[in-house]
Design an enzyme around this catalytic site. Structure first.
Site, mmCIF file in Angstrom:
data_model
loop_
_atom_site.group_PDB
_atom_site.id
_atom_site.type_symbol
_atom_site.label_atom_id
_atom_site.label_comp_id
_atom_site.label_asym_id
_atom_site.label_seq_id
_atom_site.Cartn_x
_atom_site.Cartn_y
_atom_site.Cartn_z
ATOM 1 N N LYS A 1 50.361 -9.759 58.565
ATOM 2 C CA LYS A 1 49.913 -8.686 57.486
ATOM 3 C C LYS A 1 50.771 -7.494 57.418
ATOM 4 O O LYS A 1 51.454 -6.826 58.549
ATOM 5 C CB LYS A 1 48.570 -8.231 57.967
ATOM 6 C CG LYS A 1 47.396 -8.201 56.936
ATOM 7 C CD LYS A 1 46.254 -7.866 57.689
ATOM 8 C CE LYS A 1 45.120 -7.969 56.622
ATOM 9 N NZ LYS A 1 43.745 -7.357 57.152
HETATM 10 O O1 G3P Z 1 40.738 -6.733 56.189
HETATM 11 C C1 G3P Z 1 40.277 -5.582 55.790
HETATM 12 C C2 G3P Z 1 39.107 -5.002 56.088
HETATM 13 O O2 G3P Z 1 38.838 -4.944 57.553
HETATM 14 C C3 G3P Z 1 38.675 -3.618 55.815
HETATM 15 O O3 G3P Z 1 37.466 -3.302 55.863
HETATM 16 O O4 G3P Z 1 35.426 -2.047 55.984
HETATM 17 O O5 G3P Z 1 37.528 -1.351 56.961
HETATM 18 O O6 G3P Z 1 37.130 -1.320 54.569
HETATM 19 P P1 G3P Z 1 36.717 -1.960 55.900
#
Ligand code: G3P
Length: 220
Positions: free
Chosen positions: A83
């Site tokens: 990533k």
């Molecule tokens: O894979 C990306 C994800 O984990 C981000 O999610 O909830 O931190 O916006 P969030």
């Protein structure tokens, strides 16, 4: 549509992998920090739980170091997807790793223009963050619609749309209507997908009526 689980919690991954519905895993530095474990250990363990792509994020911001980190992560297991953030150095690293045959997940995408850059850089996956756009009163699902429309215009764009930052089941179903390739789901959202009160009520009614027959499939 492929379902990835968005967590570094190996117990959650094991539990959900047992459903047979998990096609991969995504992690990020925040999820790894939340696990409280050594990054390389937890990523290697996850790669042994699922056969599909496991996203592990570099933490450097300069191309030279990102590339070194990316190669080290890719060497952990054949199903690692490195990533990288959607920055100039991140996409330079994406191009180099992709050209070398490594899966790359370009993350922190918030615009269609960014998604075009990632596809041109040979990204395996692009991760648009729908929830974080919704959080600032911007329509995150419109970004998915735009990216899917753009990618569908160009055969040479082989990048898969990996919908991330999913907050609830509607993000998932709307993404599916748009033809997104992958959704990475927090464990709780995946479990919510099963739930409907009419399913529960209908099953209870079936079983109550079956009970009245006094019959047993296995014993009769
Ligand atoms: O894979 C990306 C994800 O984990 C981000 O999610 O909830 O931190 O916006 P969030």
């Amino acid at each position: 549509m492929k379902f990835f689980v968005d967590t570094a919690d190996t117990e959650e991954i094991r539990d959900l992998a047992a459903t047979g519905l998990v096609d991969g895993v995504t992690t990020n530095p925040s999820l790894v920090a939340k696990s409280g474990r050594k990054f390389l250990d937890v990523v290697q363990e996850i790669c042994g739980i699922v056969d599909g792509p496991v996203s592990a994020e570099v933490t450097a911001t300069d191309h030279e170091t990102m590339l070194k980190e990316g190669k080290k992560l890719a060497g952990l297991a054949p199903n690692i997807a490195v990533k990288v953030p959607l920055t100039p150095d991140g996409l330079k690293t994406c191009k180099a790793l992709s050209d070398a045959g490594t899966m790359v997940n370009v993350t922190l995408c918030f615009s269609p223009g960014q998604a075009i850059l990632a596809a041109k850089a040979g990204a395996t996956f692009i991760s648009p963050f729908v929830g974080r756009l919704d959080d600032i009163s911007t329509d995150g699902m419109q970004l998915i619609a735009d990216i899917c429309q753009i990618y569908n215009q160009y055969e040479q764009f082989e990048t898969e749309v990996l919908v991330a930052s999913i907050r609830h089941p509607i993000h998932l179903t709307e993404a599916a209507k748009m033809g997104a390739d992958v959704a990475t789901l927090p464990p709780g959202v995946l479990r919510q997908l099963y739930k409907h009160p009419l399913t529960d009520a209908g099953l209870a009614a079936f079983l109550a009526d079956w009970e009245k027959t006094g019959q047993s499939i296995l014993d009769d």
